[in-house]
Every structure is written in C-alpha cells, then in structure tokens.
Motif scaffolding. Structure first.
Motif, PDB file in Angstrom:
ATOM      1  N   TRP A  75      71.188  16.240  -8.436  1.00 43.13           N
ATOM      2  CA  TRP A  75      71.564  17.560  -8.926  1.00 43.13           C
ATOM      3  C   TRP A  75      70.379  18.512  -8.996  1.00 43.13           C
ATOM      4  O   TRP A  75      70.573  19.734  -9.058  1.00 43.13           O
ATOM      5  N   VAL A  76      69.179  17.987  -9.042  1.00 39.71           N
ATOM      6  CA  VAL A  76      68.003  18.838  -9.239  1.00 39.71           C
ATOM      7  C   VAL A  76      67.045  18.811  -8.041  1.00 39.71           C
ATOM      8  O   VAL A  76      66.101  19.612  -7.990  1.00 39.71           O
ATOM      9  N   SER A  77      67.263  17.913  -7.102  1.00 36.49           N
ATOM     10  CA  SER A  77      66.357  17.799  -5.955  1.00 36.49           C
ATOM     11  C   SER A  77      67.147  17.862  -4.653  1.00 36.49           C
ATOM     12  O   SER A  77      68.383  17.780  -4.653  1.00 36.49           O
ATOM     13  N   LYS A  78      66.440  17.969  -3.555  1.00 41.75           N
ATOM     14  CA  LYS A  78      67.080  18.034  -2.248  1.00 41.75           C
ATOM     15  C   LYS A  78      67.357  16.611  -1.728  1.00 41.75           C
ATOM     16  O   LYS A  78      67.025  16.262  -0.599  1.00 41.75           O
ATOM     17  N   MET A  79      67.975  15.796  -2.594  1.00 41.82           N
ATOM     18  CA  MET A  79      68.259  14.408  -2.271  1.00 41.82           C
ATOM     19  C   MET A  79      69.160  14.279  -1.038  1.00 41.82           C
ATOM     20  O   MET A  79      69.152  13.251  -0.364  1.00 41.82           O
ATOM     21  N   ARG A  80      69.921  15.315  -0.741  1.00 48.71           N
ATOM     22  CA  ARG A  80      70.817  15.269   0.417  1.00 48.71           C
ATOM     23  C   ARG A  80      70.065  15.087   1.726  1.00 48.71           C
ATOM     24  O   ARG A  80      70.663  14.760   2.751  1.00 48.71           O
ATOM     25  N   THR A  81      68.750  15.292   1.699  1.00 50.46           N
ATOM     26  CA  THR A  81      67.941  15.115   2.904  1.00 50.46           C
ATOM     27  C   THR A  81      67.101  13.846   2.844  1.00 50.46           C
ATOM     28  O   THR A  81      66.142  13.695   3.600  1.00 50.46           O
TER      29      THR A  81
END
Length: 323
Positions: free
Chosen positions: A204-210
């Motif tokens: 929710w707070v980081s660009k974890m989707r990448t």
C-alpha cells in the motif's frame, strides 16, 4: 514454523530458472540465532556452513522478500562456488519469531545486522561480505558504517542503494507520487502517537507491484505473508524513511562496494542509486548491469550474471584479505 513447513517459498521458486530451484537434497540447514541484549527475537538463518571456505556471505532481504528468497537466487549458488552463506530473516519477515509485545523498526534491522556480523566473527576470523537486495542494499551500507573497527566486513554488495533523504528517491519508489511526497512527514507524525503500532500492507505504501516483472510470479509473491504480502508498522516505516548512516558516504572507507543493478528494474532503476554511490570516493565502487532482470531478479541471463559478478567480487575480497 520453519521453511520446511512453509509452502509459499516453494510456489515462488517455481518461477525461477530450474537450476535455481531448491530440492530436498540442496535445501539449506535452518538455524536459530538468539541475539544477546534487548529484543528477545528468535532469528531464523538459512545456512550453508563451510568451515574451509575462505569467506562468508551474509544475505539481507528487502521489504518484499525474505531470507529463503535470498537463498534461492544467491545463497545456494554461492555455496556451490565454495563460499559459506547465511541468509537472515529480519523480524516480521520470513519465519523469524518476533518477541511478544515488541514493535520492530528498521533501526532494529541495522542493529541486528551488526550483531550478526559480530556473532559470525566470534565463530571464526574469516572475512565477511554483505549482500542486500532492494532495501537490503542500503542496509549493507548502514551495517558496515555502524559496525565497529575490526568487524571483518571485507565488502558490501547491493542490488540498489536508496538514499531516503532524497525526495526524488522517495517519490520514485513509493506507491505513487503523493505517497512519496507526504509519506515521510506523515509517518514521522504518526510514529509519535499510539498509531505507531498500526501495521499496513507494504504494497500500500511502496511500488511493490514492480517487485517482479512476471505477473504470475508477482501473484505468488503477494500471496506470501512473510515477504511481499507482509504488513509493517508505522514505526518501521518512519524508522526506514528517517534512518541515517553512522558514517557519511563521503567518509566511508570500510570496504569496496559492488552494485549489481537489474537492467529491467521498474522499481529502483540505476539512476536512483548512482547519486549516493557517487559520493563514496575513499573505496572502489563498481557497477554491474544484469541483462533482462527485474527488481527481484528471476530472469536470465541477468540472474547468472549476478551470481558470477558476486562470486568474482568475493574471490577478489578473499585474496585481498590474505595479503
């Protein structure tokens, strides 16, 4: 829980090239380390002990991975090349047992890294190289900078070196630009209230989707509550965003530095690490690009290139320490 009883990492490793997948015959030993001093955590270690190895490598994960994921991509490959490797699960990640009632911060991670280096150095006097993936990259620098003289740290390797003092870095790596702009002051404010213990999904707070460039691999990682699907506290986020090294990069003279930068990294591209690394001038700094590899590098030829570059760096550091 141990990794022998945890299925999530097995699902994730199915997306690695077959030679990197662990089998019952190649899985590491699982150890538990209970640091002295405050904390009370029971820290899990994946180890390939090799008393005759010239050098040890301690592997730090980031905020979207865990120690077993470090073992698959690097711990076992380096062990096969003759090095002793130790992959650590920092508190709230992997299968490490967190002491009841504690709120873990990033500063705790750094302190535990320093303590683990000291514990390994107490076992024997072989040199130590630190490796860190993602946020673990800067953690290697923080640990090396905070460790006392004579710690035995002979080199640090990062997949990225992110200076959270840089607004550009915060905006580029956060969930979105607004989160990047407001996250640090907001976390600093909330960390001074009872809300500091509230835990939120890291994605929710980081660009974890990448985290990974393969969609199926990303789904497997998100399903793992001990890595990419983990929750972290407001206190941890505040500590991570505000942590400053014990030694400024301009004064860092502990050991050489290697950046193994995935060339197809959509979370932390090379341009985010070079400003910090350019400030390190008292020791050699080398960059190796990993062709075709994403943030968590599961692609070839980048994965092989990473292992070879780090194995070569370790060999060079072992030779230098023998002189």
């Amino acid at each position: 829980m141990t990794y022998a009883a945890q299925p999530a990492w097995r699902a994730i490793q199915e997306h690695l090239p077959e030679p990197y997948r662990l089998t019952p015959e190649t899985e590491p030993a699982e150890e538990w380390w209970e640091p002295e001093g405050p904390g009370g955590h029971r820290i899990h270690l994946d180890t390939y002990r090799a008393p005759d190895a010239p050098l040890k490598v301690i592997l730090f994960h980031g905020v979207g991975t865990n120690g077993r994921q470090m073992t698959t991509i690097l711990g076992r490959p380096l062990a096969e090349r003759g090095y002793e490797t130790i992959a650590v699960d920092m508190p709230t990640y992997g299968v490490t047992e967190v002491a009841p009632g504690t709120t873990v911060t990033y500063a705790d991670w750094v302190r535990l890294g320093v303590d683990l280096v000291a514990a390994e150095r107490a076992r024997d006097d072989r040199p130590i190289v630190l490796y860190g993936l993602s946020a673990g990259g800067m953690e290697t620098f923080h640990v090396a900078a905070q460790a006392p003289p004579g710690s035995g740290i002979a080199g640090i390797v990062g997949m990225t070196f992110l200076d959270q003092d840089s607004l550009r870095v915060r905006v580029a790596t956060a969930f979105d630009p607004v989160t990047g702009l407001l996250g640090r002051p907001l976390m600093a404010l909330l960390a001074r209230t009872p809300l500091r213990r509230v835990r939120v999904p890291m994605r929710w707070v980081s660009k974890m989707r990448t985290l990974v460039n393969d969609r199926a691999a990303k789904r497997a990682a998100y399903a793992d509550r001990s890595s990419a699907g983990n929750l972290v506290s407001v206190a941890f986020l505040d500590s991570y965003l505000s942590h400053r090294p014990a030694v400024a990069p301009e004064d860092f003279d502990v050991c050489p530095v290697l950046l193994t930068q995935p060339a197809a990294d959509r979370w932390t591209p090379l341009a985010l690490s070079t400003p910090f690394l350019s400030r390190i001038t008292k020791v050699p700094v080398t960059t190796v690009l990993l062709d075709g590899a994403g943030h968590y590098p599961i692609e070839q030829p980048g994965l092989d290139q990473m292992v070879e570059a780090i194995a070569g760096f370790c060999a060079e550091r072992a030779r230098a320490e023998r002189r």
